[in-house]
Design a protein around this motif. Sequence first.
Motif, mmCIF file in Angstrom:
data_model
loop_
_atom_site.group_PDB
_atom_site.id
_atom_site.type_symbol
_atom_site.label_atom_id
_atom_site.label_comp_id
_atom_site.label_asym_id
_atom_site.label_seq_id
_atom_site.Cartn_x
_atom_site.Cartn_y
_atom_site.Cartn_z
ATOM 1 N N ARG A 153 0.819 -1.216 0.000
ATOM 2 C CA ARG A 153 0.000 0.000 0.000
ATOM 3 C C ARG A 153 0.847 1.258 0.000
ATOM 4 N N HIS A 154 2.053 1.189 0.591
ATOM 5 C CA HIS A 154 2.930 2.358 0.645
ATOM 6 C C HIS A 154 4.213 2.103 -0.142
ATOM 7 N N MET A 155 4.075 1.395 -1.255
ATOM 8 C CA MET A 155 5.247 1.040 -2.056
ATOM 9 C C MET A 155 5.966 2.294 -2.540
ATOM 10 N N SER A 156 7.282 2.293 -2.415
ATOM 11 C CA SER A 156 8.089 3.423 -2.869
ATOM 12 C C SER A 156 9.117 2.943 -3.886
ATOM 13 N N ASN A 157 9.543 3.866 -4.716
ATOM 14 C CA ASN A 157 10.626 3.612 -5.677
ATOM 15 C C ASN A 157 10.387 2.367 -6.520
ATOM 16 N N PHE A 158 9.172 2.297 -7.102
ATOM 17 C CA PHE A 158 8.843 1.186 -7.982
ATOM 18 C C PHE A 158 9.687 1.196 -9.260
ATOM 19 N N THR A 159 10.388 2.299 -9.503
ATOM 20 C CA THR A 159 11.287 2.357 -10.667
ATOM 21 C C THR A 159 12.467 1.398 -10.513
ATOM 22 N N ASP A 160 12.627 0.785 -9.330
ATOM 23 C CA ASP A 160 13.661 -0.235 -9.150
ATOM 24 C C ASP A 160 13.514 -1.369 -10.156
ATOM 25 N N PHE A 161 12.324 -1.532 -10.732
ATOM 26 C CA PHE A 161 12.054 -2.697 -11.567
ATOM 27 C C PHE A 161 11.904 -2.364 -13.049
ATOM 28 N N ASN A 162 12.203 -1.110 -13.411
ATOM 29 C CA ASN A 162 12.037 -0.707 -14.810
ATOM 30 C C ASN A 162 12.907 -1.503 -15.768
ATOM 31 N N VAL A 163 14.143 -1.801 -15.349
ATOM 32 C CA VAL A 163 15.032 -2.557 -16.232
ATOM 33 C C VAL A 163 14.484 -3.963 -16.447
ATOM 34 N N LEU A 164 13.978 -4.577 -15.393
ATOM 35 C CA LEU A 164 13.454 -5.934 -15.507
ATOM 36 C C LEU A 164 12.305 -5.995 -16.513
ATOM 37 N N GLU A 165 11.544 -4.907 -16.618
ATOM 38 C CA GLU A 165 10.427 -4.878 -17.569
ATOM 39 C C GLU A 165 10.901 -4.840 -19.017
ATOM 40 N N GLN A 166 12.165 -4.495 -19.233
ATOM 41 C CA GLN A 166 12.683 -4.395 -20.604
ATOM 42 C C GLN A 166 13.374 -5.676 -21.084
ATOM 43 N N ILE A 167 13.460 -6.678 -20.242
ATOM 44 C CA ILE A 167 14.151 -7.916 -20.613
ATOM 45 C C ILE A 167 13.152 -8.874 -21.246
ATOM 46 N N PRO A 168 13.373 -9.282 -22.500
ATOM 47 C CA PRO A 168 12.397 -10.116 -23.214
ATOM 48 C C PRO A 168 12.045 -11.419 -22.503
ATOM 49 N N GLU A 169 13.013 -12.012 -21.803
ATOM 50 C CA GLU A 169 12.769 -13.305 -21.155
ATOM 51 C C GLU A 169 11.953 -13.186 -19.872
ATOM 52 N N THR A 206 18.725 -5.938 0.643
ATOM 53 C CA THR A 206 19.651 -4.821 0.482
ATOM 54 C C THR A 206 18.934 -3.501 0.668
ATOM 55 N N TYR A 207 19.684 -2.471 1.048
ATOM 56 C CA TYR A 207 19.154 -1.118 1.088
ATOM 57 C C TYR A 207 19.376 -0.377 -0.238
ATOM 58 N N VAL A 208 20.033 -1.007 -1.192
ATOM 59 C CA VAL A 208 20.408 -0.323 -2.436
ATOM 60 C C VAL A 208 19.246 -0.318 -3.426
ATOM 61 N N HIS A 209 18.678 0.843 -3.637
ATOM 62 C CA HIS A 209 17.716 1.017 -4.733
ATOM 63 C C HIS A 209 18.492 1.054 -6.050
ATOM 64 N N GLY A 210 17.853 0.547 -7.100
ATOM 65 C CA GLY A 210 18.512 0.528 -8.398
ATOM 66 C C GLY A 210 19.470 -0.629 -8.568
ATOM 67 N N ILE A 211 19.449 -1.592 -7.664
ATOM 68 C CA ILE A 211 20.394 -2.713 -7.761
ATOM 69 C C ILE A 211 20.142 -3.515 -9.031
ATOM 70 N N PHE A 212 18.861 -3.559 -9.478
ATOM 71 C CA PHE A 212 18.544 -4.307 -10.693
ATOM 72 C C PHE A 212 18.811 -3.506 -11.967
ATOM 73 N N ASP A 213 19.321 -2.286 -11.826
ATOM 74 C CA ASP A 213 19.743 -1.538 -13.012
ATOM 75 C C ASP A 213 21.056 -2.077 -13.555
ATOM 76 N N ASN A 214 21.650 -3.026 -12.843
ATOM 77 C CA ASN A 214 22.951 -3.592 -13.205
ATOM 78 C C ASN A 214 22.765 -4.990 -13.774
ATOM 79 N N SER A 215 23.126 -5.164 -15.051
ATOM 80 C CA SER A 215 22.857 -6.419 -15.769
ATOM 81 C C SER A 215 23.468 -7.632 -15.090
ATOM 82 N N GLU A 216 24.650 -7.461 -14.504
ATOM 83 C CA GLU A 216 25.305 -8.614 -13.890
ATOM 84 C C GLU A 216 24.550 -9.088 -12.648
ATOM 85 N N ILE A 217 23.886 -8.195 -11.960
ATOM 86 C CA ILE A 217 23.059 -8.582 -10.812
ATOM 87 C C ILE A 217 21.872 -9.402 -11.306
#
Length: 492
Positions: A267-283, A432-443
């Motif tokens: 209900r109080h979700m913040s920084n949903f942009t953490d997952f934008n990169v994942l939405e761009q991966i075809p698989e 983790t406390y790191v937002h944007g961790i999924f912006d890194n392909s190797e992660i």
Amino acid sequence: MRNKKRYRPIMFVGTGSDVGKSVINAGFCRIFKQDGLQPAPFKAQNMSLNSFPTPDGLEIGRAQAVQAEACGIPCRVEMNPILLKPTGYMDSQIVLNGKPWANKSAKAYFNETDRDFLFNEAMRAFSKLEAEFNPVVVEGAGSISEVNLWKKDITNMRVAVEKNAATYLIADIDKGGVFGSVYGTMMLLPENERKLIKGIIINKFRGDISLFQDGALKLEELCGVPVVGIIPHFRDIYIDDEDSVVVDKKRFSSVEGKINMAVVLLRHMSNFTDFNVLEQIPEVNLFYAATPEDLTQADIIILPGSKNTISDLLFLQKQGMATAIKKAHEQGMAVYGICGGFQMMGKWVRDPLQIEGAVEAVPGLGILPVETTITNEKVTEQCSFTFQKTKIEGSGYEIHMGETVAENDSPLCIINGKKKDGYYLNDKAWGTYVHGIFDNSEIIRSVLDSIGKKLGSEVDFKRFKEEQYDKLASLIRENVDMEYIYKSIQID
């Protein structure tokens, strides 16, 4: 080549919320950059759970950070001096000049807070930007026709009047009722404000734009200002959204044949942009899980950030989601947590100072051997990190109030070469406390490897975002009278 000519501010206001102001603002920021100017964005007051730290550790709304990126400049606190972060149905944390200032109800904020003080703070920030950048690209908030709020306005037409901004009214035709919303908005404005409206931009038009030419002429006749652009509805340009209202338009189901990654809907979700990169991966199919049944369709579960960890944790327990997440973990499903989600994965979340509310302690999911205490101090910083298991290096940012202590030494990351972050239980359970961790392909590659899946395509997210800003700028150029725009911001 630099354009040395000076221009007055340009401002984009709306007939309502979610009409596209933030995205259009970002598009014009990129256009002015392409044309050799030095633009900077500004929004006096933003209400959003999607925030971002400046390089010097101050907090602003994510939309202004995105617009700064479109300008090709680092974000600064002056771009959004007042940020409201909702902590409950009627309460918000007020971030002033990048730092927590107060927690107030909506009634107290609007009726008891010195509006002139806040407006002067905003204008002081604006003046700093105006001295360095050209032009300042201003965004309004919500609707400018809320007559009951005019006396308390510090972010819409009061800004336009104060700075003599060439102002453009944006309407979302996809919502319906565009004639009533545009005409009503214009006619409600006092004369001194109405004369600042230089044109109308119709946004999110579906179909053949030529079919609306008669409609555009009728609007011009009714309102006395031209329709300077009709921007088509698009789905092939990806710009970070301002707030989680857009989550309602995202996917809420699994897809057969894809790697299904479920983000637990809070209900109080913040920084949903953490997952934008994942939405761009075809698989990958990224979807939002609202029920325990949704989680049974997932390959990976992600607990996102939260502005009110305890409230959201209690909600998950009440809805049966907490039990479903624990069961999924016990059955070997991968479960990861970011910020508030990481806190929830521990044994306890404590709030002795009652910063988030009246509940002083609540048991967590018990997946990770950590305990969190909510504190008054807020961490806001951009960071680089080393992902411990693989020594992968990446970048992200931290925004949180809380200190997490582990029973044993097993950090997920080392931040800025020295600070321990998060907790690593195994490949299928970490936080983790790191937002944007999924912006890194190797992660992402590491996460998919943990469930026996392979990442078949690379996503260079920085290059991808630059391409999107350029595509947005091209779309606006094609559908807006830029010659008229430039004439309206010329200084006589």
